[in-house]
Design an enzyme around this catalytic site. Structure first.
Site, PDB file in Angstrom:
ATOM      1  N   HIS A 208       5.249   5.055  -5.763  1.00 28.75           N
ATOM      2  CA  HIS A 208       4.644   5.677  -4.580  1.00 28.75           C
ATOM      3  C   HIS A 208       5.610   6.495  -3.744  1.00 28.75           C
ATOM      4  CE1 HIS A 208       6.610   2.439  -2.423  1.00 28.75           C
ATOM      5  NE2 HIS A 208       6.325   3.049  -1.291  1.00 28.75           N
TER       6      HIS A 208
HETATM    7  C1  UD1 Z   1       4.536   3.939   3.672  1.00 23.50           C
HETATM    8  C2  UD1 Z   1       6.005   3.815   4.085  1.00 23.50           C
HETATM    9  C3  UD1 Z   1       6.804   3.299   2.900  1.00 23.50           C
HETATM   10  C4  UD1 Z   1       6.221   2.033   2.337  1.00 23.50           C
HETATM   11  C5  UD1 Z   1       4.762   2.300   1.994  1.00 23.50           C
HETATM   12  C6  UD1 Z   1       4.051   1.100   1.399  1.00 23.50           C
HETATM   13  C7  UD1 Z   1       6.829   5.470   5.709  1.00 23.50           C
HETATM   14  C8  UD1 Z   1       7.687   6.660   5.863  1.00 23.50           C
HETATM   15  N1  UD1 Z   1       6.554   5.105   4.441  1.00 23.50           N
HETATM   16  O1  UD1 Z   1       4.459   4.929   2.667  1.00 23.50           O
HETATM   17  O2  UD1 Z   1       8.130   3.035   3.343  1.00 23.50           O
HETATM   18  O3  UD1 Z   1       6.944   1.654   1.187  1.00 23.50           O
HETATM   19  O4  UD1 Z   1       4.092   2.689   3.192  1.00 23.50           O
HETATM   20  O5  UD1 Z   1       2.788   1.503   0.953  1.00 23.50           O
HETATM   21  O6  UD1 Z   1       6.426   4.888   6.691  1.00 23.50           O
HETATM   22  N2  UD1 Z   1      -3.467   6.149   2.519  1.00 23.50           N
HETATM   23  C9  UD1 Z   1      -4.689   5.611   2.274  1.00 23.50           C
HETATM   24  N3  UD1 Z   1      -5.015   4.442   2.887  1.00 23.50           N
HETATM   25  C10 UD1 Z   1      -4.156   3.814   3.702  1.00 23.50           C
HETATM   26  C11 UD1 Z   1      -2.902   4.389   3.958  1.00 23.50           C
HETATM   27  C12 UD1 Z   1      -2.572   5.552   3.349  1.00 23.50           C
HETATM   28  O7  UD1 Z   1      -5.501   6.158   1.538  1.00 23.50           O
HETATM   29  O8  UD1 Z   1      -4.508   2.741   4.213  1.00 23.50           O
HETATM   30  C13 UD1 Z   1      -3.089   7.409   1.844  1.00 23.50           C
HETATM   31  C14 UD1 Z   1      -3.206   8.591   2.752  1.00 23.50           C
HETATM   32  O9  UD1 Z   1      -3.668   9.639   1.994  1.00 23.50           O
HETATM   33  C15 UD1 Z   1      -1.780   8.861   3.184  1.00 23.50           C
HETATM   34  C16 UD1 Z   1      -0.976   8.381   1.980  1.00 23.50           C
HETATM   35  O10 UD1 Z   1      -1.734   7.312   1.437  1.00 23.50           O
HETATM   36  O11 UD1 Z   1      -1.554  10.187   3.496  1.00 23.50           O
HETATM   37  C17 UD1 Z   1       0.400   7.919   2.334  1.00 23.50           C
HETATM   38  O12 UD1 Z   1       0.370   6.926   3.364  1.00 23.50           O
HETATM   39  P1  UD1 Z   1       1.575   6.817   4.426  1.00 23.50           P
HETATM   40  O13 UD1 Z   1       1.358   5.685   5.348  1.00 23.50           O
HETATM   41  O14 UD1 Z   1       1.822   8.143   5.023  1.00 23.50           O
HETATM   42  O15 UD1 Z   1       2.842   6.515   3.509  1.00 23.50           O
HETATM   43  P2  UD1 Z   1       3.053   5.588   2.256  1.00 23.50           P
HETATM   44  O16 UD1 Z   1       3.319   6.482   1.094  1.00 23.50           O
HETATM   45  O17 UD1 Z   1       2.020   4.525   2.087  1.00 23.50           O
END
Ligand code: UD1
Length: 399
Positions: free
Chosen positions: A234
């Protein structure tokens, strides 16, 4: 739970006591606001809140920033880990890192200004962690950071920025492994702010391992114990470039010719792959799994291939071989004393290392110091002794 002072031979001293502010909270109570935002935060905060609930000293309030919001990334974890429902959800949702951090800051400022807790508690290295620490520091509220001092020394990782900023703002820095202490000292953090307490994520793992074993995930996916690999992917450096992501998926497909590969797909990765083809490759694809199912899956895997931080630690305790698809790790103890190997980002090298691992006997290793299920108790002992203004000299065991 026995007093953990005796279990703390290397915890560093705390000669100072941070002045408490009082807003209708009795002097003997510590009002603590805990902030969580993303999936790994929940796993780390759960045992601390549980331990705090057992002590009459703490009055806790839980804020969810809403960084993770999908049921399988958030609510499932609260349910399975028995966490209290958040008192407030800031509902910041997805967005750029700046938008996420700014959302947390604006919404949390109102909450913290009104309540003025004695302490803000944050865990890990996600955007919510850093933003919350910044708000508290600006308001003069002491900050405790759990998992302090981890460094990949790679500023391209968003988490590295979050770790650096959070640590520089924190008053209590709780390190999970010795490298955290070394890094903080090298950055000039005074010894009296640093505490080597162990790993709260392992508190959770040890508590739930038995329950996880009862889930039916292996049976549901048709897997045999020790007869499959688990892959997770991820990190922006692996999934944000389409060509690189496609080459890693091809590598996993190749690996699946040797043993079944289960791939719970993170929403970020699914979004990047779009319709262009995870299906039809022989990989066993799932949605992101809950904590218990994922713990059983990793516990009984022959091999884990990942770019996660926390999974490097969990596999070390589970004694499952872990190949980390990164050039560096902020958790070096998992390599020196654990089952983790850094294999870089080149798909051919990763595949070679995976096949080599399948042909090697599993290693048995002693767990890192203080990864024993009592890290949360140590943290709360330190906070109690410091914040209720008691003598802290019993912690002064030398550095
Ligand atoms: C975040 C953390 C990372 C951690 C990871 C665990 C930061 C910089 N990154 O990354 O350190 O290892 O969480 O998962 O804070 N999305 C969903 N549902 C959700 C949340 C996110 O569909 O509940 C999708 C959205 O499209 C979003 C993408 O996942 O844009 C990324 O989510 P985001 O919270 O920005 O970062 P992670 O890659 O999950």
């Amino acid at each position: 739970m026995q007093s953990c002072t005796s279990q703390l031979p290397t915890v560093l001293p705390v000669p100072h006591v941070i002045r408490r502010q009082h807003h209708g909270v009795p002097r003997h109570l510590i009002s603590l606001t805990a902030v969580v935002g993303a999936r790994p935060n929940f796993v780390k905060m759960a045992p601390i809140l549980e331990e705090a609930g057992r002590r009459s000293t703490f009055q806790c309030r839980l804020i969810h920033t809403g960084q993770h919001y999908s049921p399988e990334m958030s609510a499932t974890f609260f349910d399975e880990l028995g966490m209290p429902a958040p008192d407030v959800n800031l509902e910041i949702g997805s967005g750029s890192h700046t938008a996420q951090a700014a959302g947390v800051m604006l919404r949390l400022e109102a909450e913290l200004s009104e309540r003025r807790p004695d302490l803000l508690l944050v865990v890990g290295d996600v955007n919510s962690t850093m933003a919350a620490a910044l708000v508290a520091a600006k308001l003069g509220i002491p900050v405790a950071h759990v998992e302090a001092g981890l460094r990949s020394f790679d500023r391209r990782m968003p988490e590295e920025t979050n770790r650096l900023v959070t640590d520089v703002l924190s008053d209590y820095l709780f390190a999970s492994e010795p490298s955290g202490v070394t890094n903080l000292r090298a950055e000039g953090v005074p010894n009296e702010k640093i505490f080597l307490v162990g790993n709260v994520m392992i508190d959770t793992l040890l508590k739930f391992r038995g329950k996880a074993a009862q889930t039916g995930v292996l049976e549901r996916l048709g897997l045999k114990s020790r007869g499959y690999a688990v892959a997770t992917l991820h990190r922006p450096s692996n999934v944000d470039g389409m060509d690189h992501l496609a080459s890693l998926v091809n590598m996993l497909t190749e690996l699946s010719r040797h043993l079944p590969v289960v791939f719970p797909v993170h929403p970020r990765t699914r979004e990047r792959m779009g319709g262009t083809g995870l299906a039809g490759r022989g990989l066993i694809l799932t949605e992101p799994l809950g904590y218990l199912e994922f713990l059983r899956l990793t516990s009984e895997a022959r091999l884990v291939v990942t770019d996660s931080g926390g999974i490097q630690e969990e596999t070390t305790i589970l004694q499952v071989e872990c190949l980390t698809m990164r050039e560096n790790t902020e958790r070096p103890v998992t390599v020196t004393q654990g089952t983790n190997r850094l294999v870089g980002m080149d798909p051919n090298t990763i595949l070679r290392a995976a096949l080599e691992t399948l042909n090697s006997p599993p290693r048995l290793l002693a767990p890192p110091e203080f990864w024993d299920g009592h890290a949360s108790a140590r943290i709360l002992d330190v906070l109690e002794r410091s914040l209720v203004g008691r003598d802290t000299s019993s912690f002064s065991v030398g550095s």
